[in-house]
Design a protein around this motif. Structure first.
Motif, short mmCIF file in Angstrom:
data_model
loop_
_atom_site.label_atom_id
_atom_site.label_comp_id
_atom_site.label_asym_id
_atom_site.label_seq_id
_atom_site.Cartn_x
_atom_site.Cartn_y
_atom_site.Cartn_z
N GLY A 157 -5.35 3.98 0.92
CA GLY A 157 -5.27 3.96 2.38
C GLY A 157 -6.33 3.08 3.01
N LYS A 158 -7.52 3.07 2.44
CA LYS A 158 -8.60 2.26 2.98
C LYS A 158 -8.38 0.77 2.75
CE LYS A 158 -12.15 5.85 2.41
NZ LYS A 158 -13.35 6.26 1.67
N GLY A 159 -7.53 0.47 1.77
CA GLY A 159 -7.31 -0.94 1.45
C GLY A 159 -6.28 -1.62 2.32
N ALA A 214 0.84 -1.20 0.00
CA ALA A 214 0.00 0.00 0.00
C ALA A 214 0.87 1.25 0.00
CB ALA A 214 -0.92 0.00 1.21
N SER A 270 -10.08 2.46 -7.80
CA SER A 270 -11.26 2.01 -8.54
C SER A 270 -11.31 2.50 -9.98
CB SER A 270 -12.53 2.44 -7.81
OG SER A 270 -12.59 3.86 -7.68
N SER A 325 -6.76 8.17 -1.05
CA SER A 325 -7.77 7.79 -0.07
C SER A 325 -8.15 6.32 -0.22
CB SER A 325 -9.01 8.66 -0.24
OG SER A 325 -10.06 8.24 0.61
N GLU A 326 -8.34 5.87 -1.45
CA GLU A 326 -8.74 4.48 -1.69
C GLU A 326 -7.62 3.50 -1.33
OE1 GLU A 326 -10.36 3.69 -5.53
OE2 GLU A 326 -11.85 5.30 -5.42
N GLN A 369 -8.39 11.20 -4.48
CA GLN A 369 -9.24 10.00 -4.41
C GLN A 369 -8.39 8.74 -4.39
OE1 GLN A 369 -12.33 9.68 -7.38
NE2 GLN A 369 -12.74 7.53 -6.91
N LYS A 425 0.99 4.18 -3.00
CA LYS A 425 0.88 5.62 -2.75
C LYS A 425 2.07 6.37 -3.36
CE LYS A 425 -1.93 5.65 1.46
NZ LYS A 425 -2.00 6.09 2.88
#
Length: 283
Positions: A280-282, A18, A254, A277-278, A274, A22
């Protein structure tokens, strides 16, 4: 390795992947240049290699007994640089120089510029030939290191790939491990296929087996499968091994996933926000 230790290791590797994603998105955004789709599909595998499988010493990049790694799909260099920076080959801050004049981090890997790179790549299809040479040299000199090579599925349309595969099998190079980043989506697809984009390589397992390779088929984003397959490949004797890693181009974001337009595109400010953010959520 016990199941509990395996799980702990894989959790750490997933977190590193991750971080790498990034860094890939941020670096391409700031450089206003580079590729994103292919690097994102390769991130998990590169992390597993550099943080688990490869016998390396980042503080001594020219260590003679190190395992070798060749990124044949050289346009995904930013993924390799991101992982190498996380592994300690050079400061993370140096990623800000990516693709700039006189930078050690060029758009395609330059072994003369950056210590720790085992091969300059970018001309698609040629990296595996260099990897075969390294593995054959190790055999002839009775050296213990392994050679790993990551191939793109698009570049596997090059005949040189299959010539190298044939030679590797002929000489029984069981110290050679190839990972096919099988994201099934090259830059433009085949001419005349306006409604759908054909897979760059059909039936890769049958093709590699026909050339005498041991084939391991995995989910290229499942860290447990990745680490297990790399360990199995290293233990195999008698023939080279190819790991067919089924991946998703643009993995982790996504609007990038399975979208050929993100083979090489610069995120806007909103897209960057975006994407981060995505990712990081994963975690």
């Amino acid at each position: 390795m016990s199941g509990e230790m395996q799980l702990d290791t894989c959790d750490l590797l997933r977190a590193k992947a991750a971080q790498a994603r990034k860094l890939i998105v941020e670096t391409v955004y700031h450089a206003k240049a580079g590729h994103i789709g292919g690097p994102m599909s390769a991130a998990d595998i590169l992390v597993a290699l550099y943080f688990d499988a490869l016998n390396i010493k980042p503080e001594q990049p020219d260590w003679e007994e190190r395992d070798r790694f060749v990124l044949s799909k050289g346009h995904s260099a930013i993924a390799l640089y991101s992982v190498m920076a996380l592994r300690g080959y050079f400061p993370l801050e140096e990623l800000a120089t990516f693709d700039s004049l006189d930078s050690r981090l060029q758009a395609h890997p330059d072994m003369l510029a950056l210590p720790g790179l085992d091969m300059s790549t970018g001309s698609l299809g040629q990296g595996i030939s260099a990897a075969v040479g390294m593995a054959l040299g190790a055999k002839l000199k009775k050296r213990p290191f392994y050679t790993y090579c990551m191939l793109g599925d698009g570049e596997s349309q090059e005949g040189q790939v299959w010539e190298a595969a044939d030679i590797a099998s002929r000489y029984g190079l069981d110290n050679l491990i190839v990972i096919l980043d099988y994201n099934r989506l090259q830059q433009y697809g085949w001419k005349g296929t306006e409604t759908e984009r054909d897979k760059p390589v059909h039936q890769p397992q049958a093709r590699w087996e026909a050339f005498g390779w041991r084939v391991i088929d995995i989910d290229g984003h499942d860290m447990e499968q990745i680490t297990t397959s790399l360990r199995q490949a290293r233990q195999h004797t008698g023939s080279p091994t190819v790991i067919i890693a089924h991946t998703v181009k643009g993995k982790g974001v996504s609007f990038m996933e399975n979208n050929y337009l993100w083979h090489s595109r610069i995120p806007t400010d909103a897209e960057l926000e975006q994407a981060l953010s995505e990712i990081g959520k994963g975690v």
